[in-house]
Design a protein around this motif. Structure first.
Motif, short mmCIF file in Angstrom:
data_model
loop_
_atom_site.label_atom_id
_atom_site.label_comp_id
_atom_site.label_asym_id
_atom_site.label_seq_id
_atom_site.Cartn_x
_atom_site.Cartn_y
_atom_site.Cartn_z
N GLN A 1 4.55 61.53 25.09
CA GLN A 1 4.65 60.07 24.67
C GLN A 1 6.17 59.76 24.46
N THR A 2 7.05 60.86 24.77
CA THR A 2 8.67 60.59 24.47
C THR A 2 9.34 61.01 25.71
N ILE A 3 10.16 60.36 26.34
CA ILE A 3 10.98 60.63 27.29
C ILE A 3 12.33 60.29 26.98
N ILE A 4 13.41 61.02 27.72
CA ILE A 4 14.62 60.86 27.53
C ILE A 4 15.24 60.67 29.05
N ALA A 5 16.17 59.68 28.96
CA ALA A 5 16.72 59.56 30.19
C ALA A 5 18.22 59.55 30.05
N GLY A 6 19.15 59.88 31.02
CA GLY A 6 20.65 60.06 31.19
C GLY A 6 21.06 59.05 32.40
N SER A 7 21.91 58.46 32.16
CA SER A 7 22.46 57.48 33.08
C SER A 7 23.71 57.81 33.84
N PHE A 8 23.72 56.96 35.11
CA PHE A 8 25.04 57.11 35.94
C PHE A 8 26.53 56.87 34.94
N LYS A 9 26.08 56.02 34.14
CA LYS A 9 27.42 55.71 33.22
C LYS A 9 27.71 56.67 32.15
N GLY A 10 26.80 57.43 31.91
CA GLY A 10 27.04 58.66 30.65
C GLY A 10 26.22 58.19 29.29
#
Length: 105
Positions: free
Chosen positions: A40-49
């Protein structure tokens, strides 16, 4: 530039959920992982940090945090879910975050 995260059932090939990024600070998703004891929970990292934690059921983000100066090219939880590791593809920095009731310290 993609502002969507699509969750697809690998057995059926059907798309279950689409999460749309609605804030400007998080641009292209560079890395993604599920919380170890829940789908039910995801975490994402971006190109901008930046890091964002989503609740898949509600399709809303629970936490947004600027974590690195460069892109987050790797993101992973410890087996028990108490720590989160992130790596910065620009400065080659590794950070370990203590997870406490859904918040990063």
């Amino acid at each position: 530039l993609s502002r969507k995260v699509k969750i697809i059932d690998v057995l059926s090939g059907e798309m279950n959920t689409t999460l749309t990024l609605s804030f400007i600070e998080l641009d292209e998703v560079e890395s993604l992982c599920f919380y170890p004891d829940s789908c039910q929970t995801i975490i994402a990292g971006s190109f901008k940090g930046s890091i964002v934690v989503w609740n898949i059921k509600t399709r809303r983000y629970q936490l947004f945090k600027r974590a690195h100066q460069g892109n987050i090219n790797t993101i992973a939880f410890s087996k028990d879910g108490s720590y989160l590791g992130t790596t910065d593809g620009k400065n080659y920095i590794i950070k370990i975050w203590k997870i406490n009731i859904g918040l990063m310290k």
